[in-house]
Enzyme design. Sequence first.
Site, short mmCIF file in Angstrom:
data_model
loop_
_atom_site.label_atom_id
_atom_site.label_comp_id
_atom_site.label_asym_id
_atom_site.label_seq_id
_atom_site.Cartn_x
_atom_site.Cartn_y
_atom_site.Cartn_z
N TYR A 21 30.26 46.43 138.48
CA TYR A 21 30.33 46.83 137.18
C TYR A 21 31.72 47.48 136.79
O TYR A 21 32.74 46.69 137.28
CB TYR A 21 29.45 47.97 136.54
CG TYR A 21 28.59 47.76 135.22
CD1 TYR A 21 28.42 46.46 134.70
CD2 TYR A 21 28.72 48.84 134.40
CE1 TYR A 21 28.07 46.36 133.34
CE2 TYR A 21 28.32 48.67 133.10
CZ TYR A 21 28.27 47.30 132.42
OH TYR A 21 27.70 47.36 131.29
N LYS A 62 6.23 27.76 138.55
CA LYS A 62 7.32 26.68 138.72
C LYS A 62 8.51 27.37 139.26
O LYS A 62 9.39 26.94 140.18
CB LYS A 62 7.68 26.25 137.28
CG LYS A 62 8.30 24.80 137.11
CD LYS A 62 7.16 23.81 137.41
CE LYS A 62 7.73 22.41 137.23
NZ LYS A 62 6.68 21.53 137.19
N ALA A 69 2.63 12.42 126.87
CA ALA A 69 4.10 12.62 127.31
C ALA A 69 4.25 11.82 128.87
O ALA A 69 5.05 11.10 129.16
CB ALA A 69 4.26 13.96 127.55
N ALA A 70 3.15 12.14 129.59
CA ALA A 70 3.16 11.96 131.02
C ALA A 70 2.91 10.25 131.01
O ALA A 70 3.72 9.35 131.76
CB ALA A 70 2.38 12.48 131.78
N ASN A 126 4.30 16.61 141.34
CA ASN A 126 5.68 17.00 140.73
C ASN A 126 6.74 17.75 141.81
O ASN A 126 7.96 17.56 141.63
CB ASN A 126 5.73 17.53 139.50
CG ASN A 126 5.09 16.47 138.52
OD1 ASN A 126 4.40 15.62 138.93
ND2 ASN A 126 5.31 16.94 137.06
#
Length: 413
Positions: free
Chosen positions: A38, A93, A196-197, A317
């Site tokens: 800092y 995620k 969407a998919a 995914n």
Amino acid sequence: MTDLRQQALDYHQFPTPGKISVELTTAAETSLDLSLAYSPGVAEPVRAIAENPDDVYKYTGKGNTVAVITNGTAILGLGNLGGMASKPVMEGKALLFKRFANINSFDLEVKHKTVEEFVSTVANIADSFGGINLEDIKAPECFEIEKALIERCKIPVFHDDQHGTAIVTAAGMINALEIQGKHIKEANIVCMGAGAAAIACMELLIKCGAQREKIYMLDTKGVIHTRRDDLNEYKRLFANNTDKRTLEDVIDGADVFVGVSGPNVLSAEHVKLMAPKPVIFACSNPDPEIKPELAHATRDDIIMATGRSDYPNQVNNVLCFPFIFRGALDVRARTINDEMKVACVHAIRELAKEPVPQDVLDASCENTLTFGKEYIIPKPMDSRLCARVAKAVAQAAVDSGVAALELPEDYME
């Protein structure tokens, strides 16, 4: 189910609420450490970045940080439950980014009244991050949001529900058709679902060789055809000039069924109508469009995939999104383009054809895995995915002209 529910709640609560935290990457033990971290030491990288903005990648964590952003309007298979309800998913995620590709993530849940408000919020903070992963945003708003952010941001923006699903689906589909002795260019494809998919999956399959006129997409009102006047601009791309109106009509003689819709919409009678050696991707979670047991009992010549981990051929995914971002970040790509997505497809599908090492078998709790009807895509725990997919994606970014850096000679070796 009660036990699983309590286990899941306990997992998220103990020993500390949530699944992610912030860790230090450098020393902070002495007065000298603090003076460097800092004031006054921090002024030096500030001056360097002010003089050369690209130095932000040299002196901060921006280049290895992804924002996972949602508005909570389409959470998993649970629907529009709001931003705070989506936070466990977004933290999940972030956990996957860190676990599989060593990418740091911050989850952001955005409240907004309009699409433009959401886009402005995200665009105004985008420069803090190396990339943006959009998640759990309902259609058709998700298309507008992603398009606007790609135009306004100088970093990769990727809606995983669209493109991650599409990439893994395409990888598995091409392999499944190959095993069945078919080619994607000749395949008659039925897609149950038009969100969407579904739209992203079909668009990427077309980029991989599928013929648009051989794709029949269905929504809740039946086949999407050219004489319907209730289609948004995204569905219109798949309006087929046909007299077929129902699932029964289009499934007759179909080579492929892709389900991204809801449970139990594909019956045994539908499966019987399909062409010899069909491929069925029933990806609705947690309950697929047809149960694998029923599909296999109906015919013995099918290849079946689902979105579930307790059946072979899981369309997951996590085979894609950590590694496509790893590759994009490492060459500082300004976007994730079609060339990178297609490279990702082929890297994933080619890996499934290689001998599987013992450590991957152990991590996947399998005795053996050999390319074939019950192993068309790699397992999520395959440690080879990161190097293989990230390198293919990074190379595609360089080759297509969207990378700021060249690929290092020893990258991922």
